[in-house]
Write an enzyme that holds these catalytic residues in place. Sequence first.
Site, mmCIF file in Angstrom:
data_model
loop_
_atom_site.group_PDB
_atom_site.id
_atom_site.type_symbol
_atom_site.label_atom_id
_atom_site.label_comp_id
_atom_site.label_asym_id
_atom_site.label_seq_id
_atom_site.Cartn_x
_atom_site.Cartn_y
_atom_site.Cartn_z
ATOM 1 N N ASP A 1 9.427 10.966 1.778
ATOM 2 C CA ASP A 1 8.879 9.804 2.497
ATOM 3 C C ASP A 1 9.831 8.611 2.408
ATOM 4 O O ASP A 1 9.420 7.497 2.078
ATOM 5 C CB ASP A 1 7.499 9.438 1.938
ATOM 6 C CG ASP A 1 6.691 8.576 2.911
ATOM 7 O OD1 ASP A 1 7.049 8.550 4.109
ATOM 8 O OD2 ASP A 1 5.719 7.941 2.473
ATOM 9 N N ARG B 1 0.852 -1.184 0.000
ATOM 10 C CA ARG B 1 0.000 0.000 0.000
ATOM 11 C C ARG B 1 0.883 1.228 0.000
ATOM 12 O O ARG B 1 1.762 1.351 0.848
ATOM 13 C CB ARG B 1 -0.933 0.007 1.212
ATOM 14 C CG ARG B 1 -2.029 -1.035 1.118
ATOM 15 C CD ARG B 1 -2.855 -1.131 2.376
ATOM 16 N NE ARG B 1 -3.995 -2.012 2.185
ATOM 17 C CZ ARG B 1 -3.941 -3.331 2.265
ATOM 18 N NH1 ARG B 1 -2.784 -3.918 2.562
ATOM 19 N NH2 ARG B 1 -5.020 -4.070 2.063
#
Length: 681
Positions: free
Chosen positions: A493, A373
Amino acid sequence: MSLSRKLLVIFFTWITALSMSKPIFVSSDNMNFTFKSFTIRNLTFLGDSHLRNGVVGLTRELGVPDTSSGTVIYNNPIRFYDPDSNTTASFSTHFSFTVQNLNPDPTSAGDGLAFFLSHDNDTLGSPGGYLGLVNSSQPMKNRFVAIEFDTKLDPHFNDPNGNHIGLDVDSLNSISTSDPLLSSQIDLKSGKSITSWIDYKNDLRLLNVFLSYTDPVTTTKKPEKPLLSVNIDLSPFLNGEMYVGFSGSTEGSTEIHLIENWSFKTSGFLPVRSKSNHLHNVSDSSVVNDDPVVIPSKKRRHRHNLAIGLGISCPVLICLALFVFGYFTLKKWKSVKAEKELKTELITGLREFSYKELYTATKGFHSSRVIGRGAFGNVYRAMFVSSGTISAVKRSRHNSTEGKTEFLAELSIIACLRHKNLVQLQGWCNEKGELLLVYEFMPNGSLDKILYQESQTGAVALDWSHRLNIAIGLASALSYLHHECEQQVVHRDIKTSNIMLDINFNARLGDFGLARLTEHDKSPVSTLTAGTMGYLAPEYLQYGTATEKTDAFSYGVVILEVACGRRPIDKEPESQKTVNLVDWVWRLHSEGRVLEAVDERLKGEFDEEMMKKLLLVGLKCAHPDSNERPSMRRVLQILNNEIEPSPVPKMKPTLSFSCGLSLDDIVSEDEEGDSIVYVVS
């Protein structure tokens, strides 16, 4: 419901309302919010203010004399004046606070804190007696209404003593003061939690301040008698929209100022009558007609009002319909145009897949095919029978036109990137209202699964050579993004779950859903802070400014994970105490035992000199001061033994920017999940 039906509903609602004999009332909105404990959401932190375990600190927490000031402000401006009714709102607030001197020497106390209302939400006031409210060089610039909780006698502002509360309006020379020690036996700097209630009633032109020690067991009761009561009209000062918050300061003292909870509400806006058939004036109690009016019969009055309603409504409604139609047509045209332009960009060098092809390859996007995900959607394993190949398909969660356009814009970043340590985009599909992206498949999955799966099975899939190769490969990818692309790419990230491993365990950086493009040598712009707790640089959390230095911090955390086999935020098995990986390794480094941080599962099978270099590079990249972090190009040179690393201080330095957050403060918010987004001014 279609647009035409919606417009008809609006039309007949309007007609019905206008045909009624009673005038329509419109009320201004009153504001109401409560913080039982605090998070970074909905608050702006200035100066040395910070957040720790749900409590706001306004000044630095040091055991040695220091000078500090900080402000915390509710993000949204609050309306205190309604021009339609010419009414100023009343307001009530209550909050609990603690003022404590960390040094037993009473001479090191001061200076206090204040609750304030101001039009300004970005000025940090001066320390000392200015309480962080105003700048000493421009004392008249910031207009405010404040209740001060002063803990130091300052003759410059005509303070009565070193333990008083006061009402301040545009000046720190209080209009009225009261000593809570004399009247209620309350010592403001006792270190005990104190609850304050502040009520302003505009109709009575009265401000009351109540004070009580907080009851730790039951709800603290509001005293019957106010400690400070002032007859004052604040309406000239409460005009338009204002911000509410707290400020605090010290000057050569060791006093801390904490806000534990807070609630605030406005009230008292009067209803405003809309225009009707007759002219009238609105007062507090009645409506007075200017001229006597003969009241027609009920039937004639109804017919008369209906005619007026139709006469007014029809032209307005036609204009409204044209406006709505034009707005949505233009909006649709812009989105289609933008999507076509972005689609053209992505076509270059990429294959366009059919939806049917990807649907079949993923077994209808079956849950059994989900392999990960990302920031924008699920990733599925796709098996193409005709070619015998396997790919990874990312399916966007954003089904709106705006969402797809934004997703295409983000992916235009990675579409033009080519590097051996990046996950490569192979193709795309934009059919049936869905956006799908096809990436090369990484058979060994993500780094976090390999790294932490080992601890359960006992088998070591990543030996020393693999780990060093991963650190070098990731540094190479970031050096490319930061220094070699036409525009600098800041990933934002970087974490082990976004680092994929190919069949030879080479690192491939993926998931560019949060990435941003910037021009080289241009100042970055503050944005929403986004990413994963434990990997975020302290200055990024504080100011929302993402740079290559914030990526370097995340890289430092990742390679410490790789070397130590521990998560960024972990708990000791026995004590269940939260341990921060960077702090833990730095402590071992300060004691000359840095190699004791190495993953025990390696059983000593590694190059000690190179492992020590890797650990120290990790600490250097995770340095609290962004200016001390090396560039990723330099990191790559160090790990390739082309240059010597710069020294790492034995003791972990404190943060060099003005906010008093420690790394523990930054990561302590990660209690409910991985990814957190904060609004930062």
